[in-house]
Design an enzyme around this catalytic site. Sequence first.
Site, PDB file in Angstrom:
ATOM      1  CD  GLN A  86      -3.088  -0.381  -0.107  1.00 38.60           C
ATOM      2  OE1 GLN A  86      -3.184   0.823  -0.345  1.00 38.60           O
ATOM      3  NE2 GLN A  86      -3.776  -1.297  -0.778  1.00 38.60           N
ATOM      4  CB  SER A  87       4.172   1.941  -1.463  1.00 32.74           C
ATOM      5  OG  SER A  87       5.004   3.061  -1.695  1.00 32.74           O
ATOM      6  CG  ASN A  88       0.841   6.772   0.813  1.00 36.36           C
ATOM      7  OD1 ASN A  88      -0.314   6.536   0.486  1.00 36.36           O
ATOM      8  ND2 ASN A  88       1.223   6.764   2.085  1.00 36.36           N
TER       9      ASN A  88
END
Length: 353
Positions: A86-88
């Site tokens: 879920q990396s921004n």
Amino acid sequence: MTSNPPVAAAGELLADWPRAALAHLPTPLEYLPRLSERHPGYRFWLKRDDCTGLAMGGNKVRQLEFYLGDALAKGCDTVLSTGAVQSNYMRTLAAAAARLGLECHIQLEHRVQNPPEGYHDSGNVLLDRLFGARMHALDRGEDEFGADRAIREIARSLRSQGKKPYVVPLAPVDRPLGALGYVAAAAELVQQFGEAGFRPDVLVVGSGSGLTHAGLLAGLRIMGHPLPVLGCCVRRDAGLQGDRILAHCRRIEEMLGVASCVFDDDIWVSDAALAPGYGEASNGVMRAVADMARLEGVLMDPVYSAKVVANALALVEEGELDGHRGIVLMHTGGTPALFAYRDRILSAPAFSI
């Protein structure tokens, strides 16, 4: 409007570094009246880097201006990097690559134990796909140098196909270009403090990779500004993170050709809201998500920005910020992750009413 001399000097130091214009700047600096009312004697402000514009905003837009400026200057046509599922950062990289006409490959690490339902296909992952990123999986999630080796293998394969790849590293490197985005942000903040007639006592920021934290700290000290910067740990404990931030600051000083201006006593980190670990949220963090939404109408994710608020409020309650009552909280974005944590958020005690 004219810049004061230290702010102008910081801009001159960055002028020769290639930069891709991606962000909507400056981002707002807003007073938080209802959060302040809840904590008498304290005044809270919010630096809204969730409003940097590109792909739902966030701090990574500022960082990627310098990495992708370098990539374009070198004639690269493909960008690659590694982040959590879920990396921004990966979502922002995918969007920036789409805007600049670059092919994008992202390597997603499995860092979170027992992720919630929807974690692997909603939130940032959905946006990665919308932006056209080529996605690769990496099972291990605690070896930054190993992740960089793996992504460079993909880059080598692409090079053999005639591509010109550019790798944005995950591990600490000699030239942390992304930190320059937050040297510039430090100058922006000092300008805003002056315009608002506001003299804060502390700037509170999430501290993971450390480039945002180190860039702000180094930028302030380069300008001769004494504002303390408190880094709130989101991935590793305070002992490890403090060493990382000082090392980043040294590299920033070397890159910009300035004398050492960040010292051991400038390094202030807290892991009061880190538990139970990266990508997981305590009841206190979920309370921060709820409070910011219901008191100020501000959305914060439970991985980064809400941990900043929870950490700051924990220190307020413990009396550790008694000498720092004018508090600027750094909102580094992360809104898409709220959807990946939907079930955890709705089942948290903070959202029971």
